[in-house]
Design an enzyme around this catalytic site. Structure first.
Site, PDB file in Angstrom:
ATOM      1  N   ASP A 130       1.060   6.813 -14.354  1.00 53.25           N
ATOM      2  CA  ASP A 130       0.156   6.464 -13.246  1.00 53.25           C
ATOM      3  C   ASP A 130      -1.273   6.890 -13.632  1.00 53.25           C
ATOM      4  OD1 ASP A 130      -0.735   5.790 -10.672  1.00 53.25           O
ATOM      5  OD2 ASP A 130      -0.064   7.682  -9.771  1.00 53.25           O
TER       6      ASP A 130
ATOM      7  N   GLU B  82      -6.109   4.357 -15.472  1.00 56.27           N
ATOM      8  CA  GLU B  82      -7.256   3.423 -15.605  1.00 56.27           C
ATOM      9  C   GLU B  82      -8.311   3.992 -16.551  1.00 56.27           C
ATOM     10  OE1 GLU B  82      -5.841   4.396 -12.711  1.00 56.27           O
ATOM     11  OE2 GLU B  82      -4.645   2.565 -12.608  1.00 56.27           O
TER      12      GLU B  82
ATOM     13  N   ASP C 133      -1.514   0.490  -5.205  1.00 51.29           N
ATOM     14  CA  ASP C 133      -1.450   0.968  -3.820  1.00 51.29           C
ATOM     15  C   ASP C 133      -1.682  -0.145  -2.810  1.00 51.29           C
ATOM     16  OD1 ASP C 133      -0.974   3.369  -4.988  1.00 51.29           O
ATOM     17  OD2 ASP C 133      -3.024   4.122  -4.742  1.00 51.29           O
TER      18      ASP C 133
HETATM   19  O1  MIG Z   1      -3.870   9.440  -6.219  1.00 51.66           O
HETATM   20  O2  MIG Z   1       1.234  10.124  -7.628  1.00 51.66           O
HETATM   21  O3  MIG Z   1      -0.389   4.382  -7.185  1.00 51.66           O
HETATM   22  O4  MIG Z   1       2.190   5.112  -6.450  1.00 51.66           O
HETATM   23  O5  MIG Z   1       2.550   7.701  -5.371  1.00 51.66           O
HETATM   24  C1  MIG Z   1      -2.611   8.881  -5.955  1.00 51.66           C
HETATM   25  C2  MIG Z   1       0.845   9.830  -6.317  1.00 51.66           C
HETATM   26  C3  MIG Z   1      -1.766   8.971  -7.177  1.00 51.66           C
HETATM   27  C4  MIG Z   1      -1.084   6.669  -7.049  1.00 51.66           C
HETATM   28  C5  MIG Z   1       0.058   5.718  -7.263  1.00 51.66           C
HETATM   29  C6  MIG Z   1       1.127   5.998  -6.245  1.00 51.66           C
HETATM   30  C7  MIG Z   1       1.588   7.433  -6.368  1.00 51.66           C
HETATM   31  C8  MIG Z   1       0.407   8.378  -6.192  1.00 51.66           C
HETATM   32  N1  MIG Z   1      -0.640   8.047  -7.171  1.00 51.66           N
END
Ligand code: MIG
Length: 792
Positions: free
Chosen positions: A388, A391, A471
């Site tokens: 995650d 980016e 999200d």
């Molecule tokens: O700032 O890990 O898109 O699926 O649950 C949020 C927590 C960070 C973003 C992801 C989301 C995940 C969440 N992450």
């Protein structure tokens, strides 16, 4: 026909020409694919994060013809015509029709950096691709930016999003398609007739003008050609096609066990439970909070016995924690893996662990170091990983990412080792993060198929990871928009994609919304329920019992359909054709109906045979009409043949209309609660007679790479209508794999005769008639070849 007067005809590997300080190169990495590169002075470096060196170097000879101020280069059925004065390039198909007509030539490089290229866009072309960008299925009339961004609660109007896939296909109303891949990871822009009517413009802030035109001519051909360039996804583990339950976060060992127990006691088939950031010690990647999870290996083992696997999140931001015995930081510092500012100071940005540092994934040794960090978690029995925030997302800065002058030190593939700014590497950061994970897992468990889920990526990232759309919001609009996002992801190489079932952010979904999302999610390539922290629960058992029963029914239906889905996934790994498909991909003729995509815009197909037709207005469901690609289709749920090509639907909560192509042979299996449990009994073969009648049987162990050594079973089954009934032909099997099934249940739908007889060779088999369903059932032994005939 009179040919243009030719001065010379030669075979060349590539064609290079300089004019007015600009150098142009035209080459053909494969027949039917033209690559164009242009540089100021000399050509740019020939390297890529998307197209492997082996593909770029495999030049096909071009036939070169000169005629006055023009040079023509022929590759297969494509011709690239270069105007030697302006360096404009036009790509023509076999009929001499222009697919791509560059209007800029060397003027594309008129500025001091970057490029701005204009080309003609035909009025009747539809445009698809660009990953999961929102704004509608057809990109025509839109303008898009490639810049990987954390886009919490994105909307129909949000751009850019998490991924950058600068690839699109243009398809005419007549169904003729071509594609263009702009291989440039910098911030780029694509405009499809928005700024200027009937004009395509491609702009970039830096880097090379390096693009590929692929000639189709069908939409599927374009996808095959794009897969030749950037690769098809590997066949993912079968369990990744099962139902996946996630939540930010299941916080303790007891909570994870309770989720597992509930899935099983509710008889909700499932394969995966995700653990989000809160399993970690102080949000530090590659740690486990020992108080909440005292024995992770035991948890993983106990879940496995219930047929459940664990997927854990591992974000790229390593806590900036010197002198605290935090191994990822300490070993990373010792090997100098983290990104630095131009003055040599370590770059640190705030994310979940607080101050964090970031691996330079553009260096092969750093990817190797990263991959090794998974040793502890794979040894603990964790099955897959979730990348995650790559980016990369950074908190507390307006840009939401790291400064563009942060320095990468590229050391990878056939790139010349060099320093490069984050502006150049930003859009590939997530792709390289997931590559490091994928390649690391393969080294740690050489005979297991890795499962990696990534949020950010770049073209070619489908070789390493599945993805999800980030999200999203619990709303009817997102339910509908999500289908279009996943369709376009499939048309952009990312065949393994899903969105958060039920929606991630916003108000918690109503029971109706959640139920509808489960119904549609059951037909998406990845089927994963997930939601933000501090929200009410939205697992499938939440809400009225009637709703839970519907969700259970659809999850179970997905498990019954797994043989069909898996065969489609296997086809994808060879061809790049996605699991989830817009109707036009299978039936380009629907585009000829004139009114843009017409009614098919809200429909989608799973593989070649199943067409799903949800309400176009799910928020206020009134009656609607489904237009099928032709007559003779079947209702999936009843097996009955439909009259005509139009069906009018009165929506009912418990049903989602699904139709089957006449000529399909669809495989189904007995219900299991997880892919970890091998089904017992028979494989069902549903035959829907019609033209081009065929289906594929595919099976393997689902988890290892044995299938690459021939340990699989693949078989084509065909049917034909005969004077007396239907003949089913089993072609010879490929591969050394053994089936799990004890025999086959053959169901022939659309049967209008009386009680049939079935013949296999000389022996008559028991056949029975289900007059209500209009189906004949025959119990067959396993058929390694041969034929069966059902006669009236
Ligand atoms: O700032 O890990 O898109 O699926 O649950 C949020 C927590 C960070 C973003 C992801 C989301 C995940 C969440 N992450």
């Amino acid at each position: 026909m009179s040919a243009a007067p030719l001065v010379r005809a030669d075979a060349v590997d590539r064609y290079v020409l300089s004019r007015g300080g600009v150098t142009l190169e035209v080459s053909a990495p494969a027949s039917g694919i033209v690559r164009v590169r242009m540089g100021r002075g000399r050509l740019p470096e020939d390297a890529s994060w998307a197209v492997p060196a082996s593909v770029r170097r495999a030049g096909q000879p071009l036939q070169l013809r000169r005629s006055g101020a023009r040079v023509e280069l022929v590759s297969g059925s494509l011709t690239a015509r270069v105007d030697t004065a302006t360096l404009r390039v036009e790509v023509l198909d076999g009929n001499g029709q222009a697919l791509f007509s560059d209007l800029s030539g060397r003027a594309a490089l008129a500025g001091t950096r970057g490029f701005e290229l204009r080309a003609r866009l035909r009025g009747d072309d539809h445009v698809f691709g660009l990953g999961d960008k929102t704004g509608g299925l057809d990109r025509k009339g839109g303008s898009f930016v490639m810049w990987n961004s954390d886009a919490y609660k994105f909307t129909q109007a949000t751009d850019p999003l998490y991924k950058s896939v600068p690839f699109f296909m243009a398809v005419s109303d007549a169904g003729k398609a071509w594609g263009l891949f702009l291989d440039n990871p910098w911030r780029t822009r694509m405009d499809f007739g928005r700024a200027e009517r009937d004009t395509l413009s491609l702009g970039g802030e830096g880097g090379a003008l390096d693009y590929y035109v692929v000639g189709g001519p069908t939409p599927k051909d374009v996808l095959r050609q794009y897969a030749q360039l950037t690769g098809a996804p590997p066949l993912m583990p079968l369990w990744s096609l099962g139902f996946q339950q996630s939540k930010w976060s299941y916080r303790t060992d007891a909570e994870v066990r309770a989720i597992a127990a509930r899935l099983r006691s509710e008889q909700l088939p499932a394969d995966v439970i995700y653990m989000d950031i809160d399993y970690q010690d102080r949000a530090r990647p590659f740690t486990v909070n020992g108080a909440a999870f005292p024995d992770l290996p035991k948890l993983a083992r106990d879940l496995r016995e219930q047929g459940l696997r664990l997927v854990l999140i591992t974000d790229p931001h390593i806590a900036n924690a010197p002198g605290q015995g935090y191994a990822p930081y300490d070993t990373g510092m010792a090997r100098d893996v983290f990104l630095r500012r131009p003055d040599g100071a370590l770059y640190a940005g705030d994310v979940w662990p607080g101050s964090a540092v970031f691996p330079d994934f553009s260096r092969e040794p750093v990817r190797r170091w990263w991959g090794d960090l998974y040793t502890g978690l794979t040894n603990a029995g964790v099955a897959g990983f979730w990348n995650d925030m790559n980016e990369p997302a950074i908190f507390n800065v307006p840009s939401k990412t790291m400064p563009l002058d942060v320095v990468h030190r590229i050391d990878s593939d056939d790139f010349a080792p060099r320093r490069a700014s984050h502006a150049e590497l930003h859009n590939v950061y997530g792709q390289l993060n997931s590559r490091a994970t994928f390649e690391g897992l393969l080294r740690l468990q050489p005979d297991q198929r890795p499962f990696v889920l990534t949020r950010a990526s770049y073209a070619g990232g489908q070789r390493y990871a599945a993805t999800w759309t980030g999200d999203n919001v619990s709303s009817w609009q997102h339910l509908k928009m999500g289908v279009q996002q996943l369709l376009n992801l499939g048309l952009s190489g990312f065949a393994y994609a899903g969105n958060d079932v039920g929606g991630y952010a916003g108000e918690t979904p109503s029971p109706e919304l959640l139920t509808r999302w489960f119904q549609i999610g059951a037909f998406m390539p990845l089927f994963r329920s997930h939601a933000e922290t501090h929200r009410a629960d939205q697992e499938p058992w939440v809400g009225p019992a009637a709703h839970v029963a519907i969700r259970r029914h659809f999850i179970a239906e997905r498990y019954r359909l797994l043989p069909y889905l898996y065969a489609t996934a296997e086809e994808n790994s060879r061809t790049g054709i996605p699991l989830l498909r817009p109707v036009f991909l299978n039936f380009p003729e629907v585009l000829a109906k004139g009114d843009r995509l017409g009614a098919t815009e809200d429909q989608f197909m799973v593989g070649g045979d199943l067409l799903v037709a949800p309400s176009p207005t799910p928020e206020s469901p009134g009656d609607y009409t489904v237009e099928l690609p032709g007559p003779g289709w079947f209702d999936y749920w009843t097996g009955q043949r439909l009259d005509g090509a139009k069906v009018s639907i009165t929506p009912r909560l418990e049903s989602l209309p699904v139709f089957v192509r006449p000529g399909a042979i669809v495989t189904r299996q007995p219900l299991v609660q997880s892919t970890a449990f091998v089904p017992t009994g028979r494989l069902e073969l549903h035959v829907y007679p019609g033209a081009d009648c065929r289906g594929e049987l595919y099976a393997d162990d689902g988890v290892s790479l044995g299938y690459r050594r021939g340990e699989f079973l693949r078989q084509t089954v065909r049917c034909e209508q005969t004077a007396e009934g239907v003949r089913i032909r089993f072609e010879p099997r490929e591969g050394s794999g053994t089936p799990w099934w004890s025999g086959l249940t053959l169901l022939v739908h659309g049967w209008s005769g009386g009680v049939p007889k079935a013949w296999a060779g000389m022996d008559s088999l028991p056949a029975s008639l289900d007059a209500d369903r209009g189906a004949v059932q025959v119990l067959l032994p396993d058929m390694r070849g041969g034929a069966v005939e059902i006669r009236r």
